[in-house]
Design an enzyme around this catalytic site. Structure first.
Site, short mmCIF file in Angstrom:
data_model
loop_
_atom_site.label_atom_id
_atom_site.label_comp_id
_atom_site.label_asym_id
_atom_site.label_seq_id
_atom_site.Cartn_x
_atom_site.Cartn_y
_atom_site.Cartn_z
N HIS A 66 -49.75 -35.88 -7.62
CA HIS A 66 -50.67 -36.14 -8.86
C HIS A 66 -51.55 -34.86 -9.09
CE1 HIS A 66 -53.32 -37.06 -12.64
NE2 HIS A 66 -52.61 -37.64 -12.76
N GLN B 71 -49.80 -45.70 -8.38
CA GLN B 71 -48.57 -46.41 -9.01
C GLN B 71 -47.96 -47.49 -7.92
OE1 GLN B 71 -47.60 -46.07 -11.66
NE2 GLN B 71 -48.70 -43.19 -12.46
N CYS C 66 -49.00 -34.96 -14.94
CA CYS C 66 -49.67 -34.30 -14.36
C CYS C 66 -49.10 -33.80 -13.14
CB CYS C 66 -50.92 -34.73 -14.52
SG CYS C 66 -52.40 -34.94 -15.54
N ASP D 36 -52.29 -42.41 -1.75
CA ASP D 36 -53.27 -42.28 -3.18
C ASP D 36 -52.12 -43.59 -3.99
OD1 ASP D 36 -52.52 -41.93 -6.59
OD2 ASP D 36 -52.95 -40.27 -6.15
N LYS E 185 -54.92 -49.33 -14.53
CA LYS E 185 -53.06 -49.53 -14.62
C LYS E 185 -52.60 -50.62 -14.04
CE LYS E 185 -52.66 -44.34 -13.33
NZ LYS E 185 -52.26 -43.73 -14.46
N1 7TS Z 1 -52.41 -40.77 -8.69
C1 7TS Z 1 -51.47 -41.07 -9.22
C2 7TS Z 1 -50.09 -41.02 -8.58
C3 7TS Z 1 -51.06 -40.98 -10.91
O1 7TS Z 1 -50.03 -41.77 -11.07
C4 7TS Z 1 -52.88 -40.83 -11.44
C5 7TS Z 1 -52.39 -41.32 -13.16
C6 7TS Z 1 -53.37 -40.59 -10.45
C7 7TS Z 1 -53.44 -40.86 -9.63
C8 7TS Z 1 -55.23 -39.81 -11.78
O2 7TS Z 1 -55.24 -41.99 -12.13
P1 7TS Z 1 -56.60 -41.82 -12.48
O3 7TS Z 1 -56.90 -42.81 -13.56
O4 7TS Z 1 -57.84 -40.89 -12.06
O5 7TS Z 1 -55.71 -41.11 -14.13
N2 7TS Z 1 -51.24 -41.07 -13.49
C9 7TS Z 1 -51.16 -41.38 -14.66
C10 7TS Z 1 -49.59 -40.62 -15.62
O6 7TS Z 1 -48.30 -40.77 -14.79
N3 7TS Z 1 -50.11 -40.74 -17.09
O7 7TS Z 1 -50.96 -40.43 -17.33
C11 7TS Z 1 -51.38 -41.25 -16.18
#
Ligand code: 7TS
Length: 535
Positions: free
Chosen positions: A123, A203, A366, A200, A226
């Site tokens: 990501h 997910q 992303c 990370d 999430k």
């Molecule tokens: N890493 C992964 C693997 C992710 O899927 C996401 C967010 C992030 C980091 C960043 O998370 P945040 O909470 O800091 O934004 N992924 C997604 C997505 O797949 N669609 O919207 C957000």
């Protein structure tokens, strides 16, 4: 035994709502999950009963808030198998947690001659962050290849992870491919070469049991929103020794121990990394989310998701109009599936699905470089959570039937006839062979991409305009509309186009969605400027 989704669904009142007069099917959980009443009751209880700043007041409310906030650290630490609250830092989200490692650890630790290893499926939260750190420190940035079946090329990993490597940053679960990466194997490789590994978990933590001890992760980042928790809260787990060595990234109140005009010293872990007033209600509510998931059981969450993904993939395998990405059906994957339907742009498809009350995500999620490797402008992603059912997947599959034809009907019903007309009878959709100038334009977050071609005569009059585009129907229609509208105009007028497209659209097409339409005005203005400079 499967999850009792009927009971679970009662905890999520939002699932009872309708969208476009049909019951909501929420399949955008990899972006953000919904929040059960148990979690927002906790939030509500905080504000109605003991809202106060933490660690600052000697009054009852502050004391109660501090205790609940500290205990929330304990519960999140336990949730991922950390030894103690000292190893659990609350941040805003996964992105901030990763940046905390990048700036607290990376910037101070890395130099030219060192290497950072990450993967092609990261990501942007990870990929862009490590690009920045590599640039700042002079460290080499290496990417582990993704194989054709959407898994990491572990031979390549073994080649890349050598003694120069100080840090490996890897997504536990890919947010596009659904791949579950072999984190423990990567951790062992990294440690054998004296590096540290940042996982990370955005997910993975919400969707499967994650235990930092068995993964031997040095750092683990994840987000509350999430995992049935609130937005505005994320976590960074770090091994205690590493966090003790690591420098703070944000400075101010809360994170200090003693301050003089000359110098300051830092608070104990984890507060040393939580400068200023922290997300108190969010942290306490996130602990309630962790409790909620624990009550269901993370093994059961994982199995439920995997079963839904398998069900969906089996159905997709039986169709010849859908391509999906990531590991083949017989490889374990998480509960998300990204796909494309032949001949239907992802944007149009998600609009069509929304019309059926189905929420999915379309775009690059992303992960632009990964989509470049897949050689697709974007994809549509269905991602499942504890409350999703096979019936909902059946509704998705039914909505995918005849998507192309439905898209055309939707276009005609939803937008002004002229937009549909322009889409079906475009002006020069193959571009111009003898263009005076061409301009590329992209709205990558939606997967819209195109090129405008403009031919100008000696007097500066636009003889013809055309475009080549893989964009959604509305984008293509707008490009076509503009080509018609501007043919015959003088090139000078293009530098003053502000508002023209809006004017064309607002006057005639009140339902027009403009947010992701490739920006023809900017393209033409830039093109015209270049042309004027050229001639
Ligand atoms: N890493 C992964 C693997 C992710 O899927 C996401 C967010 C992030 C980091 C960043 O998370 P945040 O909470 O800091 O934004 N992924 C997604 C997505 O797949 N669609 O919207 C957000």
């Amino acid at each position: 035994m499967g999850l009792d989704t009927d009971t679970i669904r009662r905890d999520f009142p939002v699932l009872d709502r309708t969208v476009n007069d049909t019951p909501l099917v929420y399949l955008d959980n990899a972006a953000t999950t919904h929040t059960p009443t148990q979690v927002y009751d906790t939030y509500d209880d905080y504000y109605s009963q003991y809202n106060a700043n933490v660690h600052r007041g000697i009054h009852t409310l502050s004391h109660e808030a501090s205790q609940a906030y500290e205990a929330a650290h304990d519960r999140l630490a336990a949730f991922i198998g950390a030894d103690s609250r000292e190893e659990m830092v609350f941040t805003k989200n996964t992105t901030e947690a990763m940046n905390l490692v990048a700036y607290g650890w990376g910037v101070n630790r890395l130099d030219a001659g060192d290497a950072i290893v990450t993967t092609e499926m990261e990501h942007h939260a990870s990929l862009v962050t490590w690009q920045q750190i590599a640039e700042k420190t002079g460290a080499d940035l290496r990417y582990i290849r993704v194989t054709a079946d959407g898994t990491l090329d572990m031979d390549h990993a073994r080649e890349l992870i050598d003694d120069d490597v100080e840090l490996v940053s890897v997504a536990h679960v890919s947010n596009v491919l659904g791949t579950i990466n072999p984190v423990r194997e990567l951790a062992d490789l990294t440690h054998d070469h004296g590096g540290v590994i940042l996982v990370d978990g955005a997910q993975s933590v919400p969707t499967r049991p994650v235990d930092v001890q068995s993964l031997d992760a040095d750092f683990l980042a994840f987000s509350g929103h999430k995992m049935a928790g609130p937005t505005g809260i994320g976590c960074l787990y770090g091994k205690r020794g590493l966090l003790e060595e690591m420098e703070p990234f944000l400075f101010g109140g809360e994170m200090i121990s003693h301050v003089t005009f000359d110098d300051s010293s830092w608070n104990d872990l984890p507060w040393k990394f939580e400068a200023g007033t922290p997300p108190i209600a969010e942290g306490i509510a996130l602990a309630a989310a962790a409790d909620y998931l624990n009550d269901i059981g993370m093994d059961a969450v994982r199995d439920h998701e995997a079963a839904l993904a398998r069900y969906f993939i089996d159905k997709l395998d039986a169709r010849d109009d859908v391509e999906y990405y990531g590991p083949p059906g017989d490889v374990e994957r998480s509960g998300l599936v990204s796909f494309n339907v032949d001949g239907v742009h992802g944007h149009d498809l998600s609009e069509l699905l929304d019309n059926h009350g189905i929420a999915v995500r379309a775009g690059d999620h992303c992960t632009q470089p990964l989509h470049d490797i897949l050689d697709i402008p974007g994809s549509v992603r269905a991602s499942f959570y504890v409350y999703n059912t096979r019936d909902e997947i059946d509704r998705l599959l039914t909505a995918l039937d005849d998507a192309q034809q439905q898209r055309d009907t939707l276009l005609s019903n939803h937008y002004h006839d002229l937009i549909a007309d322009y889409y079906h009878n475009p002006t020069n959709p193959d571009g111009l062979t003898n263009a005076t100038f061409r301009k590329h334009s992209a709205e990558t977050s939606c997967g819209d991409e195109g090129e405008f071609h403009v031919r100008v005569d000696d007097t500066g009059r636009i003889e013809a305009m055309g475009f080549q585009s893989d964009s959604c129907a509305v984008s293509q229609a707008v490009a076509s509309l503009l080509a018609d509208h501007l043919t015959g105009a003088n090139i000078d007028t293009l530098t003053d186009l502000d508002g023209t497209v809006e004017g064309l659209l607002d006057g005639d097409f009140p339902d027009m969605r403009r947010d992701c339409v490739v920006g023809p005005e900017e393209v033409l203005q830039a093109g015209a400027r270049e042309h004027l400079i050229d001639t």
